[in-house]
Design a protein around this motif. Structure first.
Motif, PDB file in Angstrom:
ATOM      1  N   GLY A  75       0.810  -1.212   0.000  1.00  0.00           N
ATOM      2  CA  GLY A  75       0.000   0.000   0.000  1.00  0.00           C
ATOM      3  C   GLY A  75       0.842   1.260   0.000  1.00  0.00           C
ATOM      4  O   GLY A  75       0.514   2.255  -0.659  1.00  0.00           O
ATOM      5  N   GLN A  76       1.940   1.237   0.752  1.00  0.00           N
ATOM      6  CA  GLN A  76       2.854   2.386   0.768  1.00  0.00           C
ATOM      7  C   GLN A  76       3.452   2.622  -0.608  1.00  0.00           C
ATOM      8  O   GLN A  76       3.576   3.770  -1.058  1.00  0.00           O
ATOM      9  CB  GLN A  76       3.957   2.148   1.797  1.00  0.00           C
ATOM     10  CG  GLN A  76       3.474   2.133   3.237  1.00  0.00           C
ATOM     11  CD  GLN A  76       4.568   1.741   4.212  1.00  0.00           C
ATOM     12  OE1 GLN A  76       5.713   1.514   3.836  1.00  0.00           O
ATOM     13  NE2 GLN A  76       4.211   1.642   5.489  1.00  0.00           N
ATOM     14  N   MET A  77       3.798   1.527  -1.288  1.00  0.00           N
ATOM     15  CA  MET A  77       4.374   1.659  -2.620  1.00  0.00           C
ATOM     16  C   MET A  77       3.338   2.204  -3.611  1.00  0.00           C
ATOM     17  O   MET A  77       3.642   3.078  -4.431  1.00  0.00           O
ATOM     18  CB  MET A  77       4.897   0.303  -3.097  1.00  0.00           C
ATOM     19  CG  MET A  77       6.059  -0.232  -2.265  1.00  0.00           C
ATOM     20  SD  MET A  77       6.524  -1.929  -2.697  1.00  0.00           S
ATOM     21  CE  MET A  77       7.087  -1.683  -4.384  1.00  0.00           C
ATOM     22  N   VAL A  78       2.111   1.696  -3.521  1.00  0.00           N
ATOM     23  CA  VAL A  78       1.051   2.163  -4.416  1.00  0.00           C
ATOM     24  C   VAL A  78       0.729   3.630  -4.130  1.00  0.00           C
ATOM     25  O   VAL A  78       0.514   4.421  -5.057  1.00  0.00           O
ATOM     26  CB  VAL A  78      -0.214   1.293  -4.264  1.00  0.00           C
ATOM     27  CG1 VAL A  78      -1.398   1.912  -5.025  1.00  0.00           C
ATOM     28  CG2 VAL A  78       0.051  -0.111  -4.776  1.00  0.00           C
ATOM     29  N   HIS A  79       0.704   4.005  -2.858  1.00  0.00           N
ATOM     30  CA  HIS A  79       0.424   5.401  -2.501  1.00  0.00           C
ATOM     31  C   HIS A  79       1.471   6.336  -3.102  1.00  0.00           C
ATOM     32  O   HIS A  79       1.145   7.379  -3.683  1.00  0.00           O
ATOM     33  CB  HIS A  79       0.388   5.552  -0.979  1.00  0.00           C
ATOM     34  CG  HIS A  79       0.137   6.955  -0.523  1.00  0.00           C
ATOM     35  ND1 HIS A  79       1.110   7.722   0.090  1.00  0.00           N
ATOM     36  CD2 HIS A  79      -0.958   7.746  -0.616  1.00  0.00           C
ATOM     37  CE1 HIS A  79       0.612   8.902   0.372  1.00  0.00           C
ATOM     38  NE2 HIS A  79      -0.633   8.949  -0.036  1.00  0.00           N
ATOM     39  N   SER A  80       2.735   5.962  -2.961  1.00  0.00           N
ATOM     40  CA  SER A  80       3.813   6.783  -3.524  1.00  0.00           C
ATOM     41  C   SER A  80       3.682   6.886  -5.045  1.00  0.00           C
ATOM     42  O   SER A  80       3.813   7.969  -5.622  1.00  0.00           O
ATOM     43  CB  SER A  80       5.171   6.186  -3.156  1.00  0.00           C
ATOM     44  OG  SER A  80       6.221   6.925  -3.727  1.00  0.00           O
ATOM     45  N   ALA A  81       3.399   5.763  -5.690  1.00  0.00           N
ATOM     46  CA  ALA A  81       3.256   5.763  -7.150  1.00  0.00           C
ATOM     47  C   ALA A  81       2.034   6.572  -7.582  1.00  0.00           C
ATOM     48  O   ALA A  81       2.062   7.270  -8.600  1.00  0.00           O
ATOM     49  CB  ALA A  81       3.151   4.332  -7.664  1.00  0.00           C
ATOM     50  N   ALA A  82       0.954   6.492  -6.790  1.00  0.00           N
ATOM     51  CA  ALA A  82      -0.272   7.224  -7.121  1.00  0.00           C
ATOM     52  C   ALA A  82      -0.049   8.733  -7.041  1.00  0.00           C
ATOM     53  O   ALA A  82      -0.537   9.495  -7.892  1.00  0.00           O
ATOM     54  CB  ALA A  82      -1.399   6.814  -6.182  1.00  0.00           C
ATOM     55  N   LEU A  83       0.686   9.165  -6.019  1.00  0.00           N
ATOM     56  CA  LEU A  83       0.991  10.590  -5.890  1.00  0.00           C
ATOM     57  C   LEU A  83       1.754  11.085  -7.122  1.00  0.00           C
ATOM     58  O   LEU A  83       1.450  12.156  -7.669  1.00  0.00           O
ATOM     59  CB  LEU A  83       1.811  10.850  -4.627  1.00  0.00           C
ATOM     60  CG  LEU A  83       1.078  10.711  -3.297  1.00  0.00           C
ATOM     61  CD1 LEU A  83       2.063  10.886  -2.138  1.00  0.00           C
ATOM     62  CD2 LEU A  83      -0.039  11.747  -3.179  1.00  0.00           C
TER      63      LEU A  83
END
Length: 311
Positions: A75-83
């Motif tokens: 989730g942290q990785m997806v959040h960073s990529a989404a930003l």
């Protein structure tokens, strides 16, 4: 962690992007319940969208329940990529808008409160140019202390800053724009007011209170001030002027800013060895957050106005 289903394949759809936007809002709010007001949706609807996104990406993005809200490692990785993705989408939209002369953007621009008195004309011309060329742009302009300008840019609440801080963080990109000349002043009822025409030494200032600015000064001036009696602090030029006008404090002021009060006889500059200094003023933005199209255009217009004026 076991995937929820088949691994993600294919291109992102508009629905996927909308779900990622919602996911980012959930993370920023700190959970599904707190995100309700941000998203204008009920908790069950938010949970449904989040579940569909997890199914689409085939991974568990967060833990939610009685123990609270927590992002998983994925989730942290997806959040960073989404930003990053959403930022690039915004930049692309700005670029298309600029290409069609219909730029619609919000620019947050912070600058030192003293600049109006000496550098107001070129700044006003740059603001007029971007407003005339791109009337859809919304400009959020704030004048404050140099430290707050720098902090706002670093934390992301300001896209662009114009400040006299002499030492910049390695996280900031800075372009020198102009120099601001500074001197030490006192009020008309101060004991040194009558000696303003004399050549004074730093020792002559030792017994008098000095108002310090909450900014980082150049090394030579910091050494000069270290020998004085700091009895007040003021982060902004306007606050510093109040203290100097009280005639109870000496204070460092931009010469152009002080001109009106000098003409009225309210303050005088003291001629002190080592007291004159020059602040190098720069346009700054965060290196890790490239300027958007609107802020980039304003950046270029400000530079053009000052360089055209010889500033």
């Amino acid at each position: 962690m076991q995937p929820l289903g088949r691994a993600f394949r294919g291109n992102l759809s508009n629905t996927d992007i909308a779900s990622l936007r919602e996911f980012v809002e959930i993370v920023e709010a700190g959970g599904l319940t707190a995100a309700q007001a941000r998203l204008g949706k009920g908790k069950s609807a938010i949970s449904l969208t989040l579940g569909r996104l997890e199914e689409r990406l085939a991974m568990r993005l967060c833990e939610r329940g009685r123990s609270g809200f927590r992002l998983t490692e994925q989730g942290q990785m997806v959040h960073s990529a989404a930003l990053q993705l959403l930022d690039e989408i915004g930049r692309f939209n700005d670029f298309i808008g600029a290409a069609t002369q219909k730029l619609e953007d919000e620019i947050s621009f912070f600058c030192d409160d003293s600049f109006l008195y000496e550098f107001g004309d070129p700044l006003a011309r740059a603001i007029a140019r971007i407003s005339d060329r791109f009337p859809g742009v919304k400009l959020n302009l704030r004048t404050t202390s140099p430290d707050h300008v720098c902090a706002a840019v670093l934390e992301g609440s300001a896209d662009l800053g114009l400040t006299a801080l002499s030492r910049h963080s390695e996280a900031l990109a800075a372009v020198p724009v102009f120099d601001e000349r500074m001197g030490i002043f006192c009020g008309r009822d101060h004991p040194l007011f009558a000696r303003a025409g004399e050549r004074l030494s730093p020792d002559d200032l030792r017994g008098h209170g000095f108002v310090a600015a909450e900014v980082t000064q150049e090394e030579g001036y910091s050494d000069f001030v270290s020998g004085l009696s700091i009895t007040a602090r003021a982060p902004t030029i306007l606050a510093r002027m109040f203290l100097v006008l009280s005639s109870r404090y000496l204070g460092l002021m931009p010469l152009a800013f002080a001109r009106t009060w000098v003409a009225n006889g309210d303050i005088r500059e003291l001629s002190v060895d080592g007291a004159r200094m020059v602040n190098s003023c720069s346009l700054i933005h965060r290196k890790a957050r490239p300027l958007g199209i609107g802020a980039g255009i304003l950046h270029g217009m400000i530079l053009a106005e000052f360089r055209g004026a010889g500033g």
